[in-house]
Enzyme design. Structure first.
Site, short mmCIF file in Angstrom:
data_model
loop_
_atom_site.label_atom_id
_atom_site.label_comp_id
_atom_site.label_asym_id
_atom_site.label_seq_id
_atom_site.Cartn_x
_atom_site.Cartn_y
_atom_site.Cartn_z
N GLU A 1 0.86 -1.35 0.03
CA GLU A 1 0.01 0.08 0.07
C GLU A 1 0.97 1.19 0.04
O GLU A 1 1.75 1.59 1.03
CB GLU A 1 -0.91 -0.03 1.15
CG GLU A 1 -1.82 1.01 1.31
CD GLU A 1 -3.02 0.91 2.47
OE1 GLU A 1 -2.57 1.70 3.22
OE2 GLU A 1 -3.74 0.23 2.40
N ASP B 1 -4.40 9.81 9.99
CA ASP B 1 -3.17 9.28 10.30
C ASP B 1 -2.55 9.81 11.68
O ASP B 1 -3.02 10.94 12.17
CB ASP B 1 -2.15 9.57 9.10
CG ASP B 1 -2.46 8.67 8.21
OD1 ASP B 1 -2.48 7.17 8.37
OD2 ASP B 1 -2.87 9.03 7.02
#
Length: 285
Positions: free
Chosen positions: A68, A79
């Site tokens: 990924e 994140d």
């Protein structure tokens, strides 16, 4: 300097169809094998290109079965601090899109590769344009983690026309018609966060709650289910593996690639080994 496309058949319908069939076969084969697959998240631009290629080679040899690749974004709200810092470092290097495309090209030559991005860069570059660029670079799909509901149809059409899968991250609170709507528009896989926290969470996981959520996803869609976020150790990966078709590990690898890249292959091997006992007697549908 502009990107020189690695593929030469262009964006004609026959080319798109061949690419879609090839990517569908590789991703479907990976996610329906008897063993839970290991995905590794790598933020493009963290290191110079020649160093990054070496890291990808090492991680693939050590046991990663899926990459990924993260397209850096200045406002990566889903994140945690480790990946946000990596994105800031990548942004400072400049030429981000070109670098990301080159990273995808190399990664895709090693393992099936999905791009992870936020909607803002997709919107800024143009969904149709960006989808074509990533398809030419060899990606099997692009997952827009914060895809707005009112842009979902446009993005899914752009991905489909480019021959890409459009996996969807499904928030843990999704249920009923919301879950069905997200699942209906996805392709490639459904992403079930193992934690409701941002990436980088390193506390305990509520495995029964995750099991219940993955059951709801499988009832809503025949797509494979992938999990990540909070799977911080090989031991946790081993506990999540029986519930899903792949786990994607991010922050532990980004931390290693930032502080001591020589640790990344051993870390990959440890996570891959943790998934080995979690096999089934039949290939999953």
């Amino acid at each position: 300097m502009g990107l020189t496309p690695p593929l030469t058949c262009g964006n004609s319908p026959p080319c798109r169809e061949r690419h879609l069939l090839a990517t569908a076969d590789s991703l479907h084969s990976l996610l329906t094998q008897s063993r839970c697959a290991l995905g590794v998240f790598v933020p493009a631009g963290l290191h110079p290109p020649h160093v990054e290629r070496l890291h990808l080679d090492q991680i693939a040899r050590a046991g990663a079965s899926l990459f990924e690749v993260g397209l850096a974004h200045h406002d990566a709200g889903l994140d945690g601090p480790v990946i946000q810092a990596a994105y800031r470092r990548a942004l400072r290097r400049g030429n981000l899109l070109d670098h990301t495309l080159r990273t995808v090209e190399h990664a895709a030559g090693l393992r099936p590769t999905v791009v992870m991005t936020y909607w803002e860069p997709v919107s800024r570059h143009g969904p149709e344009h960006l989808a074509r660029l990533f398809a030419v670079a060899g990606a099997v799909g692009v997952m827009v983690v914060d895809l707005p509901d009112h842009q979902a149809a446009r993005w899914q059409a752009a991905a489909r026309d480019a021959g890409l899968h459009a996996p969807r991250l499904v928030p843990r609170h999704s249920a009923g018609t919301d879950l069905a709507r997200v699942a209906a528009g996805a392709s490639g896989w459904l992403y079930a966060p193992a934690s409701t926290a941002p990436t980088g969470y390193s506390g305990p996981l509520d495995i029964p709650a995750l099991a219940d959520f993955t059951e709801h996803l499988r009832a809503a869609s025949p797509l494979p289910v992938v999990s990540g976020v909070g799977i911080s150790t090989p031991a946790l990966a081993a506990r999540v593996a029986p519930l899903v078709d792949a786990v994607v590990i991010g922050t532990p690898f980004v931390r290693a690639l930032t502080a001591d890249p020589d640790q990344a292959p051993a870390l990959t091997a440890a996570f891959a080994q943790a998934l080995t006992p979690n096999t089934f007697t039949e290939t999953r549908a």
